[in-house]
Write a protein that holds these residues in place. Structure first.
Motif, PDB file in Angstrom:
ATOM      1  N   ASP A  89       0.829  -1.210   0.000  1.00 30.77           N
ATOM      2  CA  ASP A  89       0.000   0.000   0.000  1.00 30.77           C
ATOM      3  C   ASP A  89       0.860   1.256   0.000  1.00 30.77           C
ATOM      4  O   ASP A  89       0.330   2.371   0.034  1.00 30.77           O
ATOM      5  CB  ASP A  89      -0.945   0.005   1.208  1.00 30.77           C
ATOM      6  N   HIS A  90       2.193   1.101  -0.080  1.00 31.36           N
ATOM      7  CA  HIS A  90       3.107   2.244  -0.101  1.00 31.36           C
ATOM      8  C   HIS A  90       3.892   2.376  -1.399  1.00 31.36           C
ATOM      9  O   HIS A  90       4.425   3.456  -1.676  1.00 31.36           O
ATOM     10  CB  HIS A  90       4.113   2.142   1.059  1.00 31.36           C
ATOM     11  N   ILE A  91       3.997   1.323  -2.193  1.00 28.10           N
ATOM     12  CA  ILE A  91       4.832   1.366  -3.397  1.00 28.10           C
ATOM     13  C   ILE A  91       4.148   0.633  -4.545  1.00 28.10           C
ATOM     14  O   ILE A  91       3.658  -0.485  -4.380  1.00 28.10           O
ATOM     15  CB  ILE A  91       6.220   0.747  -3.155  1.00 28.10           C
ATOM     16  N   MET A  92       4.146   1.285  -5.719  1.00 26.05           N
ATOM     17  CA  MET A  92       3.610   0.701  -6.940  1.00 26.05           C
ATOM     18  C   MET A  92       4.494   1.142  -8.095  1.00 26.05           C
ATOM     19  O   MET A  92       5.009   2.264  -8.106  1.00 26.05           O
ATOM     20  CB  MET A  92       2.172   1.172  -7.154  1.00 26.05           C
ATOM     21  N   SER A  93       4.692   0.273  -9.085  1.00 27.10           N
ATOM     22  CA  SER A  93       5.540   0.622 -10.217  1.00 27.10           C
ATOM     23  C   SER A  93       4.805   0.448 -11.534  1.00 27.10           C
ATOM     24  O   SER A  93       3.870  -0.356 -11.646  1.00 27.10           O
ATOM     25  CB  SER A  93       6.817  -0.235 -10.226  1.00 27.10           C
ATOM     26  N   MET A  94       5.227   1.216 -12.530  1.00 31.04           N
ATOM     27  CA  MET A  94       4.710   1.129 -13.887  1.00 31.04           C
ATOM     28  C   MET A  94       5.888   1.018 -14.838  1.00 31.04           C
ATOM     29  O   MET A  94       6.790   1.860 -14.820  1.00 31.04           O
ATOM     30  CB  MET A  94       3.880   2.371 -14.231  1.00 31.04           C
ATOM     31  N   HIS A  95       5.910  -0.028 -15.657  1.00 32.76           N
ATOM     32  CA  HIS A  95       6.973  -0.243 -16.640  1.00 32.76           C
ATOM     33  C   HIS A  95       6.438   0.236 -17.978  1.00 32.76           C
ATOM     34  O   HIS A  95       5.708  -0.483 -18.662  1.00 32.76           O
ATOM     35  CB  HIS A  95       7.342  -1.730 -16.667  1.00 32.76           C
ATOM     36  N   LEU A  96       6.786   1.456 -18.354  1.00 29.15           N
ATOM     37  CA  LEU A  96       6.160   2.129 -19.485  1.00 29.15           C
ATOM     38  C   LEU A  96       7.035   2.027 -20.737  1.00 29.15           C
ATOM     39  O   LEU A  96       8.188   2.469 -20.733  1.00 29.15           O
ATOM     40  CB  LEU A  96       5.930   3.607 -19.145  1.00 29.15           C
ATOM     41  N   PRO A  97       6.518   1.443 -21.830  1.00 28.74           N
ATOM     42  CA  PRO A  97       7.327   1.340 -23.055  1.00 28.74           C
ATOM     43  C   PRO A  97       7.522   2.688 -23.727  1.00 28.74           C
ATOM     44  O   PRO A  97       6.604   3.493 -23.824  1.00 28.74           O
ATOM     45  CB  PRO A  97       6.504   0.386 -23.935  1.00 28.74           C
ATOM     46  N   LEU A  98       8.745   2.933 -24.175  1.00 29.68           N
ATOM     47  CA  LEU A  98       9.090   4.142 -24.920  1.00 29.68           C
ATOM     48  C   LEU A  98       9.423   3.751 -26.357  1.00 29.68           C
ATOM     49  O   LEU A  98       9.153   2.634 -26.786  1.00 29.68           O
ATOM     50  CB  LEU A  98      10.287   4.837 -24.256  1.00 29.68           C
ATOM     51  N   ARG A  99      10.013   4.667 -27.085  1.00 30.64           N
ATOM     52  CA  ARG A  99      10.421   4.361 -28.453  1.00 30.64           C
ATOM     53  C   ARG A  99      11.702   3.528 -28.456  1.00 30.64           C
ATOM     54  O   ARG A  99      12.434   3.473 -27.483  1.00 30.64           O
ATOM     55  CB  ARG A  99      10.646   5.664 -29.224  1.00 30.64           C
ATOM     56  N   ASN A 100      11.955   2.903 -29.611  1.00 28.79           N
ATOM     57  CA  ASN A 100      13.206   2.162 -29.844  1.00 28.79           C
ATOM     58  C   ASN A 100      13.450   1.068 -28.807  1.00 28.79           C
ATOM     59  O   ASN A 100      14.576   0.861 -28.353  1.00 28.79           O
ATOM     60  CB  ASN A 100      14.400   3.123 -29.880  1.00 28.79           C
ATOM     61  N   LYS A 101      12.359   0.412 -28.396  1.00 22.67           N
ATOM     62  CA  LYS A 101      12.433  -0.717 -27.464  1.00 22.67           C
ATOM     63  C   LYS A 101      13.040  -0.347 -26.109  1.00 22.67           C
ATOM     64  O   LYS A 101      13.658  -1.174 -25.438  1.00 22.67           O
ATOM     65  CB  LYS A 101      13.223  -1.873 -28.089  1.00 22.67           C
ATOM     66  N   LYS A 102      12.867   0.904 -25.725  1.00 20.77           N
ATOM     67  CA  LYS A 102      13.326   1.351 -24.410  1.00 20.77           C
ATOM     68  C   LYS A 102      12.130   1.473 -23.465  1.00 20.77           C
ATOM     69  O   LYS A 102      10.979   1.507 -23.886  1.00 20.77           O
ATOM     70  CB  LYS A 102      14.059   2.690 -24.531  1.00 20.77           C
ATOM     71  N   PHE A 103      12.435   1.536 -22.161  1.00 19.05           N
ATOM     72  CA  PHE A 103      11.378   1.598 -21.149  1.00 19.05           C
ATOM     73  C   PHE A 103      11.710   2.659 -20.099  1.00 19.05           C
ATOM     74  O   PHE A 103      12.874   2.982 -19.864  1.00 19.05           O
ATOM     75  CB  PHE A 103      11.219   0.246 -20.445  1.00 19.05           C
TER      76      PHE A 103
END
Length: 230
Positions: A89-103
């Motif tokens: 309830d204190h930490i959450m993450s989002m792995h967001l895709p960017l361009r050129n297969k980067k995150f």
């Protein structure tokens, strides 16, 4: 912060926030104190946003909780449901895709308050450290949230971690945060842009009535140039 009196009804308590985000044309925002149990998501029909949250198990009540409110077009295009992780309830993450297969990895967190026991504060930073250690090294890392800390403006003593445009005196939670930033080479971006104090402060003390800066956006020092404004 969502209204804890709405109990377990995120469809009600985040509607106004979603409408405001739409008006300001904001794609992603981090929320704290969502007061919703479990881990889940809910599309906000009519607003164009989807709420993702991580809270306590139902048996433990609605004490805290964190979440992301994301423009639905991004959530659908990125299949975000499989890229979000609720650690507590204190930490959450989002792995967001960017361009050129980067995150980019976005971390939303709500830190222990100044009155919390030292063991609770240590446990929070240990958990945050664990999450960062297992984040892919090539990712751009952005940490957003309520650190319940005052870090001051001593850019000489904390060179590389702190800019010259902070406010307040540093407190014990601030020292914990700055030591954490030094360990992991993070910079507190709120302190590197010159602007009026009223555009920096976020919380007013109930007794002194003074406004303070306790919410921060942290990035790796290598990604400093990616931040245009905080």
């Amino acid at each position: 912060m969502l209204d804890k009196n709405d109990n377990n009804r995120p469809e009600c308590c985040s509607a106004l926030i979603a409408l405001e985000l739409s008006r300001l044309d904001i794609n992603i925002t981090a929320l704290s104190k969502v007061h919703v149990t479990g881990v889940g998501n809910l599309q906000k029909h009519g607003t164009g946003y989807t709420l993702f949250w991580s809270g306590n198990p139902a048996v433990e009540g609605h004490f805290s909780g964190v979440g992301f409110l994301v423009r639905t077009s991004i959530a659908i295009a990125s299949t975000l449901e499989s890229l979000l992780t609720g650690y507590s309830d204190h930490i959450m993450s989002m792995h967001l895709p960017l361009r050129n297969k980067k995150f980019a990895t976005l971390l939303n967190m709500y830190a222990s308050t100044l009155q919390s026991e030292p063991t609770e504060k240590d446990r929070f930073y240990s958990e945050l450290r664990y999450v960062l250690w297992y984040t892919p090294a090539a990712d751009k890392v952005i940490i957003l949230g309520d650190f319940n800390a005052r870090v001051s403006w001593d850019a000489v003593a904390w060179r590389g971690m702190l800019g010259r445009h902070g406010i307040d005196n540093c407190n014990k939670n601030g020292h914990l945060l700055l030591e954490f930033c030094m360990e992991l080479q993070l910079i507190i971006t709120n302190t590197i842009f010159q602007q009026k104090d009223r555009l920096k402060t976020i919380w007013r003390h109930p007794r002194s009535r003074h406004w303070h800066l306790i919410d921060y956006i942290l990035v790796c020092q290598r990604d400093r140039r990616d931040v245009l404004h905080t």
